[in-house]
Design a protein around this motif. Structure first.
Motif, PDB file in Angstrom:
ATOM      1  N   HIS A   8       0.826  -1.019   0.394  1.00  0.00           N
ATOM      2  CA  HIS A   8       0.435  -0.144  -0.004  1.00  0.00           C
ATOM      3  C   HIS A   8       0.328   1.198   0.157  1.00  0.00           C
ATOM      4  O   HIS A   8       0.670   1.983  -0.726  1.00  0.00           O
ATOM      5  N   THR A  28       2.261   1.904  -3.563  1.00  0.00           N
ATOM      6  CA  THR A  28       1.161   2.165  -3.985  1.00  0.00           C
ATOM      7  C   THR A  28       1.068   3.894  -3.722  1.00  0.00           C
ATOM      8  O   THR A  28       1.222   4.354  -5.430  1.00  0.00           O
ATOM      9  N   ARG A  29       1.221   3.424  -3.482  1.00  0.00           N
ATOM     10  CA  ARG A  29       1.319   5.453  -2.941  1.00  0.00           C
ATOM     11  C   ARG A  29       2.293   6.167  -2.892  1.00  0.00           C
ATOM     12  O   ARG A  29       2.267   7.121  -3.550  1.00  0.00           O
ATOM     13  N   ALA A  31       4.444   5.667  -5.241  1.00  0.00           N
ATOM     14  CA  ALA A  31       4.603   5.811  -6.819  1.00  0.00           C
ATOM     15  C   ALA A  31       3.121   6.752  -7.245  1.00  0.00           C
ATOM     16  O   ALA A  31       3.436   7.330  -8.512  1.00  0.00           O
ATOM     17  N   SER A  32       2.079   6.380  -6.963  1.00  0.00           N
ATOM     18  CA  SER A  32       0.921   8.002  -7.235  1.00  0.00           C
ATOM     19  C   SER A  32       1.385   9.105  -7.015  1.00  0.00           C
ATOM     20  O   SER A  32       1.184   9.700  -7.914  1.00  0.00           O
ATOM     21  N   LEU A  33       2.176   8.951  -5.908  1.00  0.00           N
ATOM     22  CA  LEU A  33       2.742  10.594  -5.828  1.00  0.00           C
ATOM     23  C   LEU A  33       3.994  10.969  -6.779  1.00  0.00           C
ATOM     24  O   LEU A  33       3.354  11.919  -6.943  1.00  0.00           O
ATOM     25  N   ALA A  39       4.050   9.885  -9.788  1.00  0.00           N
ATOM     26  CA  ALA A  39       2.828  10.184 -10.868  1.00  0.00           C
ATOM     27  C   ALA A  39       2.582  11.804 -11.063  1.00  0.00           C
ATOM     28  O   ALA A  39       2.900  12.283 -11.944  1.00  0.00           O
ATOM     29  N   ILE A  40       2.396  11.519  -9.942  1.00  0.00           N
ATOM     30  CA  ILE A  40       1.213  13.507  -9.888  1.00  0.00           C
ATOM     31  C   ILE A  40       2.538  14.358  -9.705  1.00  0.00           C
ATOM     32  O   ILE A  40       2.217  15.347 -10.369  1.00  0.00           O
ATOM     33  N   ALA A  72      -2.464  15.530  -4.732  1.00  0.00           N
ATOM     34  CA  ALA A  72      -0.682  14.698  -4.621  1.00  0.00           C
ATOM     35  C   ALA A  72      -1.237  14.570  -2.572  1.00  0.00           C
ATOM     36  O   ALA A  72      -1.028  13.768  -1.996  1.00  0.00           O
ATOM     37  N   TYR A  76      -1.311  11.524  -0.831  1.00  0.00           N
ATOM     38  CA  TYR A  76      -0.943   9.889  -0.724  1.00  0.00           C
ATOM     39  C   TYR A  76       0.529  10.833   0.535  1.00  0.00           C
ATOM     40  O   TYR A  76       1.296   9.786  -0.180  1.00  0.00           O
ATOM     41  N   ASP A 131       4.288  18.531  -3.737  1.00  0.00           N
ATOM     42  CA  ASP A 131       3.180  18.058  -4.804  1.00  0.00           C
ATOM     43  C   ASP A 131       3.948  18.290  -6.709  1.00  0.00           C
ATOM     44  O   ASP A 131       3.399  18.317  -7.561  1.00  0.00           O
TER      45      ASP A 131
END
Length: 119
Positions: free
Chosen positions: A4, A7-8, A10-12, A14-15, A72, A75, A84
């Motif tokens: 988890h 994933t957080r 990776a999401s941050l 990407a943003i 952002a 995350y 961000d």
């Protein structure tokens, strides 16, 4: 739990990457206003102004904040000015005070050039 967190993160990332690319695009668009006006390319200047004004409208509709910052924030608990975006803290904290005057002055410069060249 570790997946988890991964994933957080990776999401941050990407943003932040998307936000940085968008930021650079608009900085280049502000520069394009100046270059276009200096070279009497007033259609180019008008297009660049229009593109940047779309960004201004988006920021205005979001109370002066980029919508990506709100995304952002989901995350991370980080609250630094660059949480961000991939910019140095000093630049992230001063983006508006630096680029708003450059935009305003660029629009004035384009208008003055258009009025003086068109005569």
């Amino acid at each position: 739990m570790e997946g988890h967190l991964s994933t957080r993160n990776a999401s941050l990332r990407a943003i932040k990457a998307v936000h940085t690319i968008i930021w650079a695009f608009f900085v280049l668009a502000i520069g394009a206003i100046w270059v276009s006006a200096a070279t009497a390319n007033f259609v180019g200047a008008a297009c660049a102004i229009g593109v940047v004004l779309v960004e201004v409208a988006v920021l205005g509709l979001n109370h002066g904040r980029c919508p990506l910052g709100s995304i952002a924030a989901r995350y991370t608990d980080d609250t630094r000015p660059n949480f961000d975006i991939y910019l140095p803290v000093w630049l992230a904290a001063r983006t508006k005070p630096i680029f708003d005057p450059l935009l305003g002055a660029g629009i004035v410069f384009a208008l003055v050039r258009w009025l003086t060249v068109a005569q």
